[in-house]
Design a protein around this motif. Sequence first.
Motif, PDB file in Angstrom:
ATOM      1  N   ALA A   1       0.836  -1.209   0.000  1.00 30.80           N
ATOM      2  CA  ALA A   1       0.000   0.000   0.000  1.00 30.80           C
ATOM      3  C   ALA A   1       0.863   1.248   0.000  1.00 30.80           C
ATOM      4  O   ALA A   1       0.553   2.244   0.634  1.00 30.80           O
ATOM      5  CB  ALA A   1      -0.937  -0.003   1.210  1.00 30.80           C
ATOM      6  N   GLY A   2       2.005   1.179  -0.705  1.00 33.30           N
ATOM      7  CA  GLY A   2       2.814   2.375  -0.912  1.00 33.30           C
ATOM      8  C   GLY A   2       2.258   3.154  -2.097  1.00 33.30           C
ATOM      9  O   GLY A   2       1.170   2.862  -2.614  1.00 33.30           O
ATOM     10  N   MET A   3       3.026   4.131  -2.527  1.00 30.28           N
ATOM     11  CA  MET A   3       2.559   5.003  -3.604  1.00 30.28           C
ATOM     12  C   MET A   3       2.253   4.209  -4.870  1.00 30.28           C
ATOM     13  O   MET A   3       1.293   4.482  -5.579  1.00 30.28           O
ATOM     14  CB  MET A   3       3.659   6.031  -3.876  1.00 30.28           C
ATOM     15  CG  MET A   3       3.187   7.291  -4.488  1.00 30.28           C
ATOM     16  SD  MET A   3       1.876   8.061  -3.555  1.00 30.28           S
ATOM     17  CE  MET A   3       2.765   8.665  -2.156  1.00 30.28           C
TER      18      MET A   3
ATOM     19  N   ASN B   1       2.067  -4.883   4.907  1.00 30.34           N
ATOM     20  CA  ASN B   1       2.576  -5.457   6.158  1.00 30.34           C
ATOM     21  C   ASN B   1       2.674  -4.440   7.295  1.00 30.34           C
ATOM     22  O   ASN B   1       2.788  -4.825   8.453  1.00 30.34           O
ATOM     23  CB  ASN B   1       3.966  -6.079   5.925  1.00 30.34           C
ATOM     24  CG  ASN B   1       4.957  -5.081   5.371  1.00 30.34           C
ATOM     25  OD1 ASN B   1       4.636  -4.323   4.463  1.00 30.34           O
ATOM     26  ND2 ASN B   1       6.150  -5.061   5.896  1.00 30.34           N
ATOM     27  N   HIS B   2       2.662  -3.141   6.977  1.00 32.68           N
ATOM     28  CA  HIS B   2       2.770  -2.137   8.043  1.00 32.68           C
ATOM     29  C   HIS B   2       1.413  -1.895   8.708  1.00 32.68           C
ATOM     30  O   HIS B   2       0.376  -2.268   8.167  1.00 32.68           O
ATOM     31  CB  HIS B   2       3.306  -0.819   7.470  1.00 32.68           C
ATOM     32  CG  HIS B   2       4.748  -0.905   7.096  1.00 32.68           C
ATOM     33  ND1 HIS B   2       5.164  -1.183   5.814  1.00 32.68           N
ATOM     34  CD2 HIS B   2       5.861  -0.762   7.846  1.00 32.68           C
ATOM     35  CE1 HIS B   2       6.481  -1.217   5.794  1.00 32.68           C
ATOM     36  NE2 HIS B   2       6.942  -0.958   7.002  1.00 32.68           N
ATOM     37  N   ASP B   3       1.445  -1.186   9.842  1.00 31.79           N
ATOM     38  CA  ASP B   3       0.182  -0.880  10.522  1.00 31.79           C
ATOM     39  C   ASP B   3      -0.470   0.378   9.961  1.00 31.79           C
ATOM     40  O   ASP B   3      -1.497   0.829  10.456  1.00 31.79           O
ATOM     41  CB  ASP B   3       0.398  -0.777  12.045  1.00 31.79           C
ATOM     42  CG  ASP B   3       1.381   0.322  12.437  1.00 31.79           C
ATOM     43  OD1 ASP B   3       1.765   1.121  11.566  1.00 31.79           O
ATOM     44  OD2 ASP B   3       1.772   0.380  13.622  1.00 31.79           O
TER      45      ASP B   3
ATOM     46  N   GLY C   1       7.350  10.913   7.822  1.00 27.96           N
ATOM     47  CA  GLY C   1       8.162   9.831   8.373  1.00 27.96           C
ATOM     48  C   GLY C   1       9.109   9.281   7.315  1.00 27.96           C
ATOM     49  O   GLY C   1      10.086   8.607   7.625  1.00 27.96           O
ATOM     50  N   GLY C   2       8.794   9.523   6.058  1.00 24.56           N
ATOM     51  CA  GLY C   2       9.645   9.083   4.941  1.00 24.56           C
ATOM     52  C   GLY C   2       9.610  10.159   3.871  1.00 24.56           C
ATOM     53  O   GLY C   2      10.004  11.299   4.135  1.00 24.56           O
ATOM     54  N   THR C   3       9.035   9.782   2.704  1.00 24.77           N
ATOM     55  CA  THR C   3       9.037  10.670   1.528  1.00 24.77           C
ATOM     56  C   THR C   3       8.784  12.139   1.868  1.00 24.77           C
ATOM     57  O   THR C   3       7.755  12.488   2.446  1.00 24.77           O
ATOM     58  CB  THR C   3       7.960  10.204   0.527  1.00 24.77           C
ATOM     59  OG1 THR C   3       7.923   8.782   0.541  1.00 24.77           O
ATOM     60  CG2 THR C   3       8.270  10.713  -0.857  1.00 24.77           C
TER      61      THR C   3
ATOM     62  N   TYR D   1      10.695 -14.686  -3.021  1.00 28.71           N
ATOM     63  CA  TYR D   1      10.207 -15.536  -1.926  1.00 28.71           C
ATOM     64  C   TYR D   1       8.700 -15.743  -2.007  1.00 28.71           C
ATOM     65  O   TYR D   1       8.173 -16.790  -1.667  1.00 28.71           O
ATOM     66  CB  TYR D   1      10.543 -14.913  -0.566  1.00 28.71           C
ATOM     67  CG  TYR D   1      12.023 -14.753  -0.344  1.00 28.71           C
ATOM     68  CD1 TYR D   1      12.819 -15.853  -0.054  1.00 28.71           C
ATOM     69  CD2 TYR D   1      12.620 -13.503  -0.454  1.00 28.71           C
ATOM     70  CE1 TYR D   1      14.182 -15.710   0.138  1.00 28.71           C
ATOM     71  CE2 TYR D   1      13.985 -13.354  -0.259  1.00 28.71           C
ATOM     72  CZ  TYR D   1      14.757 -14.457   0.034  1.00 28.71           C
ATOM     73  OH  TYR D   1      16.104 -14.313   0.222  1.00 28.71           O
ATOM     74  N   LEU D   2       8.012 -14.685  -2.465  1.00 25.59           N
ATOM     75  CA  LEU D   2       6.552 -14.725  -2.551  1.00 25.59           C
ATOM     76  C   LEU D   2       6.072 -15.615  -3.674  1.00 25.59           C
ATOM     77  O   LEU D   2       5.048 -16.264  -3.574  1.00 25.59           O
ATOM     78  CB  LEU D   2       6.044 -13.326  -2.943  1.00 25.59           C
ATOM     79  CG  LEU D   2       5.745 -12.290  -1.908  1.00 25.59           C
ATOM     80  CD1 LEU D   2       5.149 -11.060  -2.561  1.00 25.59           C
ATOM     81  CD2 LEU D   2       4.750 -12.889  -0.943  1.00 25.59           C
ATOM     82  N   CYS D   3       6.800 -15.521  -4.775  1.00 23.76           N
ATOM     83  CA  CYS D   3       6.279 -16.075  -6.014  1.00 23.76           C
ATOM     84  C   CYS D   3       7.277 -17.071  -6.580  1.00 23.76           C
ATOM     85  O   CYS D   3       8.102 -16.744  -7.424  1.00 23.76           O
ATOM     86  CB  CYS D   3       6.074 -14.879  -6.969  1.00 23.76           C
ATOM     87  SG  CYS D   3       5.089 -15.283  -8.369  1.00 23.76           S
TER      88      CYS D   3
ATOM     89  N   ALA E   1      14.464   6.055  -7.015  1.00 24.90           N
ATOM     90  CA  ALA E   1      13.770   6.225  -5.729  1.00 24.90           C
ATOM     91  C   ALA E   1      12.954   7.511  -5.701  1.00 24.90           C
ATOM     92  O   ALA E   1      13.282   8.442  -4.964  1.00 24.90           O
ATOM     93  CB  ALA E   1      14.799   6.222  -4.604  1.00 24.90           C
ATOM     94  N   TYR E   2      11.906   7.537  -6.495  1.00 26.11           N
ATOM     95  CA  TYR E   2      11.066   8.747  -6.536  1.00 26.11           C
ATOM     96  C   TYR E   2       9.593   8.374  -6.640  1.00 26.11           C
ATOM     97  O   TYR E   2       9.232   7.336  -7.217  1.00 26.11           O
ATOM     98  CB  TYR E   2      11.489   9.646  -7.713  1.00 26.11           C
ATOM     99  CG  TYR E   2      12.877  10.193  -7.473  1.00 26.11           C
ATOM    100  CD1 TYR E   2      13.078  11.303  -6.662  1.00 26.11           C
ATOM    101  CD2 TYR E   2      13.993   9.537  -7.978  1.00 26.11           C
ATOM    102  CE1 TYR E   2      14.358  11.771  -6.375  1.00 26.11           C
ATOM    103  CE2 TYR E   2      15.278   9.992  -7.699  1.00 26.11           C
ATOM    104  CZ  TYR E   2      15.449  11.113  -6.900  1.00 26.11           C
ATOM    105  OH  TYR E   2      16.718  11.555  -6.601  1.00 26.11           O
ATOM    106  N   THR E   3       8.780   9.280  -6.105  1.00 27.17           N
ATOM    107  CA  THR E   3       7.343   9.070  -6.076  1.00 27.17           C
ATOM    108  C   THR E   3       6.772   8.888  -7.474  1.00 27.17           C
ATOM    109  O   THR E   3       5.951   8.005  -7.718  1.00 27.17           O
ATOM    110  CB  THR E   3       6.696  10.297  -5.391  1.00 27.17           C
ATOM    111  OG1 THR E   3       7.182  10.335  -4.044  1.00 27.17           O
ATOM    112  CG2 THR E   3       5.189  10.215  -5.396  1.00 27.17           C
TER     113      THR E   3
END
Length: 658
Positions: free
Chosen positions: A109-111, A135-137, A159-161, A456-458, A638-640
């Motif tokens: 559920a990131g950008m 996985n985050h709250d 907290g980040g971006t 690992y997931l797939c 590493a950009y939105t």
Amino acid sequence: MNKDKPNRSRDRELGMHRAISRRDFLNGIAVGAGSILASAWLPSLTLAAETANFAQNAPGYNPAALTGMRGSHPGAFEVAHAMRDGKFWEAAGKPVDTHETYDLIVVGAGMSGLAAAYFYRKQAGPSARILILDNHDDFGGHAKRNEFRPGGRLLLANGGTVAIESPFPYSVEARGLLAELGIDPPALEKKSMDRDVYRGLGSGYFFDKETFGVDRLVPGVPGGSYGSPVAPGRTAWSEFLAKTPLSAEGQRDIARLQEEKVDYMPGVPQAEKKARLARVSYKDFLLNVAKVHPDVIRFYQTRTHGLYGVGIDAVPALDCWAINFPGFQGLNLDRVPSKGLTFTAKGEVTPQERYHFHFPDGNASIARMLVRSLIPGSIPGSTAEDIVTAKVDYARLESSSSPVRMRLSSTAVRVRHVGDEASAKEVEVTYGRESKAYTVRGKGAVLACWNMVIPYLCEELPARQKEALRYGVKVPLVYTVVAVKNWTSFHKLGIRGASCPGMYHSSVNLDQPVNIGDYKCPHSPEESILVRMLRTPCQPGLSAREQQRAGHYELLSTSFETFERNIRDQLGRVLGEGGFDPARDIEAITVNRWPHGYTYEYNPLWDPDWSEGQRPCDIARQRHGRITIANSDAAAAAYTDQAIDQGYRAVQELLSLS
Ligand SMILES: Cc1cc2nc3c(=O)[nH]c(=O)nc-3n(C[C@H](O)[C@H](O)[C@H](O)COP(=O)(O)OP(=O)(O)OC[C@H]3O[C@@H](n4cnc5c(N)ncnc54)[C@H](O)[C@@H]3O)c2cc1C
């Protein structure tokens, strides 16, 4: 001095005994219950857990208001690490089949994941059923929000971006998404960024005794913290340097780098100069080409931390030329994009419209606007101004009446086709949440999580793709935010921030001042404010990738108490002469720890020069049946906007199937 070693009398001086705000409970409800249960995952996998009352549905749930260790918080990563270590399935038992089916399942559920859900719904229609797992709250990925209430007043931090900006202009899709949400960055920048609050305050340099032999703050860095060229009438470098504890040779060479126009590569054609600069680090350029005294290195070592997450030993000199570091003025290099520049630096020399807009909570506001659009009723309001103070009703995120749902504290552990990949009509996703495993099905899945997790997931992905997914090593970094009672010490010292190249955090700065909607930033030095500190756990001497691996380990094995002691010690020493007392003035601390922070960008010092379409990220992001891959790792940038673009591409790949 051993910065990690507790010392009782020093601890009292620092105020380690004082209870600072670390709100793990709100309204008597464990808002971090998901995290707490999840961290107990391994020993209790087989225990039955409540399934209906997930933490995010509890009244008052508001993870943004938690202080202490955030970012990759306890409870967010244990399931993924168990999966990585091959221990998950040993203990998991048979997953519970939810019998839920969706048109699309998004992992992350990131950008990128939120943008993917947005684009999918836009094209497939408002009734499209979408499930988003993270996985985050909290949602937002790196675009997270921190809330503080010193003295009852709301103060927000990213907290980040940090901001809406990019080395390159946003694509039609990314800019279009912002426009549809109602975000016009240049207009908001003009209207909201308050340039007057810190007028008269400059940048300082703090020399610590462990590195420089003496603790000394020297305010008035010429040209600001990046030491850009000095305007006529401003302090000359020699005047500033004379106040520092640096050796005479070091001072002389820094002044030469900053102020003189010397061609350190005489007779070498420009293209060759650039090619050579791309293959040496800035540190090696300074030592071996500009032939500076070694003292100079300590002065500049951490200057690349914020942008690259590593020091000048691991950043190419050509990049440092592009981002206007000193020493290149006499080389007569044309400011045009050149081969050998990283993605970030290439953007710096590409002519374009420039803007920098920072919401008080950074790009968490974009994530919140996306969620508001995807899940009606989850967040009130409708504008880029009112989103800033709007409250999220987390219980609405997985309301059964909404076609789009979001499950937090839910780590995907397996993604596979139901049947043969070539003919399958469905994908099954298994996720771990609060001590149980669950399965859901979808017509397609977008993996908007990190590349390194995907193999690992797939398991069914081809070996070459898995290898490419594993290539990048995300850059660890920490954004620490400290709520303090006032900023009179900064004011007395005449600084808005300081570089601290030898200390635990390499910089200390007052928060960016923004007034937007009902949100007003502090104006008077007597008011509470947020102080921002940056730490990058790098280890000069190793390759960038090895530094990053070591940094992951360091961040996950450092306790909050160690951070707290170092923060108090550092603020006391840097601001002490201005009257700052850590025991009295610190109200709350949030350590936004990102062991897996910036996407790994390719860099000529450490990576091969791949041919077109053959970079690991190109191979890694290939569609596999009904599974597509988004996230900013898929662009190695590493950009939105890159995260949004990858979400768009991943959705087009899926929609082209139906
Ligand atoms: C500290 C920091 C500051 C930054 N500042 C800026 C800036 O100022 N401007 C800018 O443009 N960019 C900035 N960036 C970069 C930008 O934030 C990212 O490129 C972008 O937000 C990445 O979005 P994403 O969705 O690809 O990844 P993420 O934001 O990382 O989201 C991916 C999500 O997937 C989750 N996930 C991973 N595995 C699983 C799993 N198995 N199951 C469920 N969920 C999973 C992750 O935990 C995460 O929440 C910054 C990055 C960092 C770390």
